[in-house]
Scaffold this active site. Structure first.
Site: not given
Ligand SMILES: NC(=O)c1ccc[n+]([C@@H]2O[C@H](COP(=O)([O-])OP(=O)(O)OC[C@H]3O[C@@H](n4cnc5c(N)ncnc54)[C@H](OP(=O)(O)O)[C@@H]3O)[C@@H](O)[C@H]2O)c1
Length: 250
Positions: A148, A162
Site C-alpha cells: 500500500s 496497517y
C-alpha cells in the site's frame, strides 16, 4: 491477453481475499485469460461475485489464525495433486478503525489488533509462500504481495498497524525476491494508492484532489498489473514494488 493454447498447460493462481474489491477484479482478469483460480477468504463462495469453477475452487480460511492457514495450505496442496502453482497473490488485508471509524494510531492501537493485522497482512503471506514453495518452484512461478502507499508514508486514514504491516510486507518482498529468485520464483509487490473499494474512508475526496491524475483508481487497473507480474511480460522483474496510484507518491 494471452489465453492458453492446446500445447500450453492450464496455469493456476492461488489468490487470497477474492470475494470483493481488488481480489474480485483479479479473479475476473485471470479467469478471462483461461487460468484456474483457487480463491481463499473467510466466507463461503460469494454468490454476488461468481466466476467459472468458483464454488469448487474456493477455500474458506481465516488468515488471522495460523492453524487455519496451515490447514488451507494442506488443502491447496491436495487440490493441486502434486501439480504446479504458477502464481500466488497475497491480496487479503485488513485495515481496522476505532469504534467511531477513526484512525488507529501508535498510541491507541491495542496489542491484539496489532497482532491480528500483522498475522493477516504479513505472516499469512510468508506462511503461504513458504508452504507452497515446491509447487511454485515446479512452475517457475510468481508471487505478488499487495502492499500500500501507506507503507511508505503516514496516511490520514490508514492506521499505524496497517501501515507498518505493509512496510514490513514490502521489505519481505525484497527478502523473498533474493531467496526465492534463486530457485526460479519471482517475487514482486504492487502498492495501490486510493482504489475505489469498500476499504476507503469518508474524506478520501480530499486526497483525490491532491493526486496528479485527480481520480480514484479502479480495481481492474490494479488487477491488470498483477496479471503482468504473473506472466511472461515481466519475466525479468523481481523484487520490484510497483506504485499504482495515479502519481500520488511523487
Ligand atoms: N482499496 C484500496 O484503495 C487499497 C489501497 C492500498 C492497498 N490496498 C490493499 O489491497 C488489498 C485488497 O484491498 P480491497 O480494498 O480490495 O479489500 P476489501 O474489499 O476489504 O477485501 C478484503 C478481502 O480480504 C479478505 N479477508 C479479510 N480478512 C480475511 C481473513 N482473516 N482471512 C481470509 N481472508 C480475509 C476478504 O474476504 P472475507 O471477508 O470473505 O474474508 C476480502 O476478500 C488489501 O491488502 C489492501 O490492504 C487497497
Amino acid at each position: 491477453m494471452n489465453t492458453p493454447t492446446s500445447n500450453q498447460p492450464r496455469r493456476t493462481l492461488l489468490l487470497t481475499g477474492a470475494s470483493r474489491g481488488i481480489g474480485h477484479a483479479t479473479v475476473k482478469r485471470f479467469s478471462a485469460a483461461g487460468w484456474r483460480v483457487i480463491t481463499c477468504s473467510r466466507h463461503a463462495f460469494p454468490e454476488n461475485c461468481p466466476w467459472a469453477m468458483g464454488p469448487e475452487d474456493h477455500i474458506q480460511v481465516d488468515l488471522a489464525d495460523p492453524a487455519s492457514t496451515r490447514d488451507a495450505i494442506a488443502e491447496v496442496k491436495q487440490r493441486l495433486d502434486g501439480g504446479e502453482l504458477h502464481a500466488l497473490v497475497n491480496n487479503a488485508g485488513i485495515s481496522p478503525k476505532d469504534e467511531e471509524g477513526g484512525r488507529l494510531s501508535t498510541i491507541n492501537t491495542t496489542l491484539d489488533t496489532w497482532q491480528q493485522v500483522f498475522q493477516i497482512n504479513f505472516f499469512a503471506p510468508v506462511m503461504l509462500a513458504r508452504g507452497l514453495i515446491e509447487e511454485l518452484k515446479a512452475a517457475k512461478g510468481s508471487v505478488v504481495n499487495v502492499t500500500s502507499i501507506a507503507g511508505s508514508r503516514v496516511h490520514p486514514f490508514a492506521g499505524s498497524a496497517y501501515s507498518t504491516s505493509k512496510a514490513a510486507l514490502a521489505a519481505l518482498t525484497r527478502e523473498m525476491a533474493a531467496d526465492f529468485g534463486r530457485v526460479g520464483i519471482r517475487v514482486n509487490a504492487i502498492a495501490p494508492g486510493e482504489i475505489d473499494t469498500a476499504i476507503l474512508s469518508p474524506g478520501t475526496d480530499k486526497i483525490v484532489a491532491q493526486i496528479p491524475m485527480q481520480r480514484l483508481g479502479t480495481t481492474d487497473e490494479v488487477a491488470k498489473i498483477i496479471y503482468v507480474l504473473c506472466t511472461e511480460t515481466s519475466s525479468y522483474v523481481n523484487g520490484a514494488e510497483i506504485h499504482i496510484n495515479g502519481g500520488q507518491h511523487v
